[in-house]
Scaffold this active site. Structure first.
Site, mmCIF file in Angstrom:
data_model
loop_
_atom_site.group_PDB
_atom_site.id
_atom_site.type_symbol
_atom_site.label_atom_id
_atom_site.label_comp_id
_atom_site.label_asym_id
_atom_site.label_seq_id
_atom_site.Cartn_x
_atom_site.Cartn_y
_atom_site.Cartn_z
ATOM 1 C CG HIS A 1 58.726 -34.872 30.008
ATOM 2 N ND1 HIS A 1 58.322 -33.915 29.119
ATOM 3 C CD2 HIS A 1 57.609 -35.466 30.479
ATOM 4 C CE1 HIS A 1 57.001 -33.946 29.040
ATOM 5 N NE2 HIS A 1 56.546 -34.872 29.852
ATOM 6 N NE ARG B 1 54.787 -37.700 32.358
ATOM 7 C CZ ARG B 1 54.602 -37.215 33.599
ATOM 8 N NH1 ARG B 1 54.886 -37.936 34.643
ATOM 9 N NH2 ARG B 1 54.133 -35.986 33.757
ATOM 10 N NE ARG C 1 51.158 -39.393 28.528
ATOM 11 C CZ ARG C 1 51.852 -38.389 29.034
ATOM 12 N NH1 ARG C 1 51.230 -37.293 29.446
ATOM 13 N NH2 ARG C 1 53.153 -38.462 29.161
ATOM 14 C CD GLU D 1 48.516 -33.087 27.736
ATOM 15 O OE1 GLU D 1 49.373 -32.854 28.591
ATOM 16 O OE2 GLU D 1 48.487 -34.147 27.092
ATOM 17 C CG ASN E 1 53.243 -30.915 34.065
ATOM 18 O OD1 ASN E 1 52.948 -30.365 35.119
ATOM 19 N ND2 ASN E 1 53.583 -32.187 33.985
ATOM 20 C CG ASP E 2 52.212 -30.337 27.860
ATOM 21 O OD1 ASP E 2 53.194 -29.642 27.568
ATOM 22 O OD2 ASP E 2 52.247 -31.578 27.867
ATOM 23 N NE ARG F 1 56.348 -29.874 30.488
ATOM 24 C CZ ARG F 1 55.642 -31.007 30.487
ATOM 25 N NH1 ARG F 1 54.616 -31.147 29.671
ATOM 26 N NH2 ARG F 1 55.920 -31.977 31.317
ATOM 27 C CB CYS G 1 47.703 -36.859 35.637
ATOM 28 S SG CYS G 1 47.569 -36.429 33.907
HETATM 29 C C1 PEP Z 1 51.062 -32.678 31.677
HETATM 30 O O1 PEP Z 1 51.295 -32.096 30.613
HETATM 31 O O2 PEP Z 1 50.698 -32.091 32.713
HETATM 32 C C2 PEP Z 1 51.219 -34.140 31.777
HETATM 33 C C3 PEP Z 1 50.797 -34.800 32.824
HETATM 34 O O3 PEP Z 1 51.870 -34.783 30.760
HETATM 35 P P1 PEP Z 1 53.464 -34.663 30.515
HETATM 36 O O4 PEP Z 1 54.059 -33.982 31.716
HETATM 37 O O5 PEP Z 1 53.983 -36.030 30.339
HETATM 38 O O6 PEP Z 1 53.518 -33.843 29.286
HETATM 39 MG MG MG Z 2 51.531 -33.230 28.786
#
Ligand code: PEP
Ligand code: MG
Length: 580
Positions: free
Chosen positions: A191, A298, A334, A433, A456-457, A467, A504
């Site tokens: 993040h 976010r 979100r 995710e 990402n998750d 990650r 996203c």
């Molecule tokens: C993700 O996990 O791809 C996502 C968009 O949420 P974050 O990156 O905030 O976990």
């Molecule tokens: Mg996520």
């Protein structure tokens, strides 16, 4: 001159001065002292408490001059804790009876306070442990010489170098004077990296040795395009980097010309390209880069760097400001996605062995219903102002979705009863995710208005690759067949149910993946705003038919490397010759 390589975490090239800050965790060692050494240890404790008090009083004077009311209250609380004799008396008695060093004894006192506070029923009082922890940690740092620098820039061209930087650090730092970031740990989808991109701060992560204090004050070039950091560059390298910097900035400016052109393929197929934001101020940047709204807000950033959770009205104001910034375009908010690498001071600390698999996201919201309801009511109230959708993070299955929706219905009834306006048709989406959500997508779809894949998750949990771990970046593979199959399944299920399929996660913002995502049939891609022009450029060079053929072929390969190789060759031969 020293050249370091790492992970290109946020694009751009900057030239500045390195400021090394210490963000290491406090390390306390406990050891036995002889009965003769007890007096010296007690004296060390006394001196450290006095020095901490003197430091706080000096800080208080500074704050009084600058009229910083809120911070003054915190300092006063900390001074009160220091004034309590029990802290000294109890620790001195541990030194005497246990024959252990002063820092070890003070650490024991802290552990004891933690246990005592944890058993307090009243949540407000229980959370006062945060102040006690801050004070004791400051004494411990004074005693052991382990400083914990605040991130304060030295000049207007400061590049911060640290072992680690948290999202909370980035939100707090003076971004008008900090021009780049380099860290020893962290990955592209950490993040902190996502925030660096959001604030357009060039960044390189995974740079071992960059936090060495001997580098403090050195001149530095951060190349966030290729993940290179050059300390004390020679003249030739310096001039070469300046040229690369100019070329990059010129190409970015050129891309901005695409801003008002439609996000459509050569054969006229339109795709929604939106921006991800973390703070309301980013709304304007989404429009500047030509985004058609916000696909991911976010909200957790609003909950960071503070001890109390934001009240409903404060949340309403932040969400409304974001909505106004992109109006009349739509906004997807979100709900709180805290936990993992996004820790909140306001949430009672949970010591977890596996934070990525811990009490986080929707699980956490469902575990603190009062706070969850505040957030939902604030979002609902903003839905009266324009087009707003709600999205729940890390839904693992239907029971969680139903629970979250039931709380939402409760909030709707409360607002309706109070005569407060909101959009009664507000859409509710699910973030996909977690692999279980992919498997359950057909059950989730009839009860959702849209899906948005957090790649990402999803990649992290599908491939079991942290990650944020800089050592694993080669294993974090968006083109892994298991990931592509998951994306394919989710889009198919969504469309069968007649709902939108969006992405996203960071994968949406990389133009290289655009042909596959377009070909798989995604309706919307949401990304860090500055990525929108490049993704739009790629979209405008493809035909839908060509992308569908590419996606179909990609789904047949058995390894990520094969997909990567095929995709590169398709893009360079048929879509964008100069793509690298
Ligand atoms: C993700 O996990 O791809 C996502 C968009 O949420 P974050 O990156 O905030 O976990
Ligand atoms: Mg996520």
């Amino acid at each position: 001159m020293r050249v370091f390589t790492g992970i290109a975490a946020s694009p751009g090239i900057v030239v500045g001065t390195l400021k090394v800050v210490d963000r290491q965790r406090l390390a306390i060692t406990e050891y036995v002292v002889s009965p003769k050494g007890v007096a010296a240890e007690i004296a060390r404790l006394k001196a450290a408490i006095a020095a901490t008090r003197a430091g706080l009083e000096a800080l208080k004077l500074d704050l009084e001059v600058s009229n910083c009311e809120e911070h003054l209250n915190i300092i006063d609380t900390h001074l009160l804790i220091l004034a309590d004799e029990r802290l000294f008396v109890e620790t001195a008695s541990i030194i005497e009876s246990g024959l252990i060093n002063a820092d070890g004894a003070l650490h024991r006192t802290l552990q004891k306070y933690r246990t005592t506070f944890a058993s307090i029923e009243d949540a407000y009082l229980r959370e006062r442990i945060n102040d006690v922890e801050t004070v004791i940690e400051t004494i411990l740092r004074t005693m052991t010489g382990q400083s914990h620098d605040n991130i304060v820039p030295d000049n207007a061209m400061t590049v911060i170098a640290a072992h680690d930087i948290t999202p909370a650090d980035i939100l707090q730092m003076d971004r008008s004077r900090i021009i780049g970031l380099v860290t020893e740990i962290g990955g592209r989808t950490s993040h902190a990296s996502i925030l660096a991109r959001a604030f357009e701060l060039p960044a390189v992560t995974g740079v071992i040795g960059i936090a060495n204090p001997s580098l403090d004050g050195a001149s530095v070039i951060v190349d966030g395009l290729i993940g290179r950091v050059i300390v004390n560059p020679d003249r030739e390298t310096f001039l070469d980097s300046l040229q690369r910097k100019r070329r990059y900035e010129y190409s970015e400016l050129e891309l901005l010309k695409l801003r008002d052109l439609p996000a459509e393929t050569l054969d006229g197929y339109r795709m929604q390209l939106k921006g991800n934001v973390e703070i309301p101020e980013e709304g304007a940047s989404v429009l500047n880069y030509g985004g058609g709204g916000i696909g991911l807000y976010r909200t957790e950033m609003l909950f960071m760097n503070r001890r109390e959770m934001p009240e409903e009205d404060e949340q309403f104001r932040a969400y409304a400001a974001t909505q106004q910034a992109v109006s009349p375009h739509p906004l997807t908010i979100r709900t709180l996605d805290a936990g993992g690498d996004k820790l909140l001071d306001g949430v009672p600390h949970l010591t977890e062995q596996n934070p990525a698999l811990g009490m986080r996201a929707i699980r956490l919201s469902l575990n603190m219903l009062d706070e969850f309801k505040k957030q939902l009511r604030a979002i609902l109230r903003v839905s009266a102002l324009g087009k707003v959708r709600i999205m729940f993070p890390m839904i693992s299955g239907l029971d969680e979705l139903r629970k979250a929706k039931a709380v939402l219905e409760e909030c709707k009834s409360e607002l309706a009863a109070a005569g407060i306006p909101f959009d009664r048709q507000i859409q509710t989406g699910v973030m996909i995710e977690i692999p279980s959500a992919v498997m359950m997508a057909d059950m989730l779809a009839p009860e959702s208005d849209f899906f948005s894949i957090g790649t990402n998750d999803l990649i992290q949990y599908t491939l079991a690759v942290d990650r944020s771990n800089e050592h694993l970046s080669e294993f974090f593979q968006p083109l892994h067949p298991a990931v592509l199959r998951s994306l394919h399944r989710v889009v198919e299920v969504a469309h069968t149910a007649g709902i939108e399929a969006c992405i996203c996660g960071e994968m949406a913002g990389d133009p290289f993946y655009l042909p596959i995502l377009l070909g798989l049939g995604f309706d919307e891609l949401s990304m860090g705003s500055s990525s929108i022009p490049r993704v739009k450029q790629m979209l405008r060079r493809c035909t839908r038919e060509q992308a569908q053929a590419i996606a179909a072929a990609c789904l047949k390969f058995s390894t990520a490397a094969e997909v990567d190789c095929y995709l590169k060759s398709e893009i360079t031969t048929h879509i964008a010759e100069s793509f690298d």
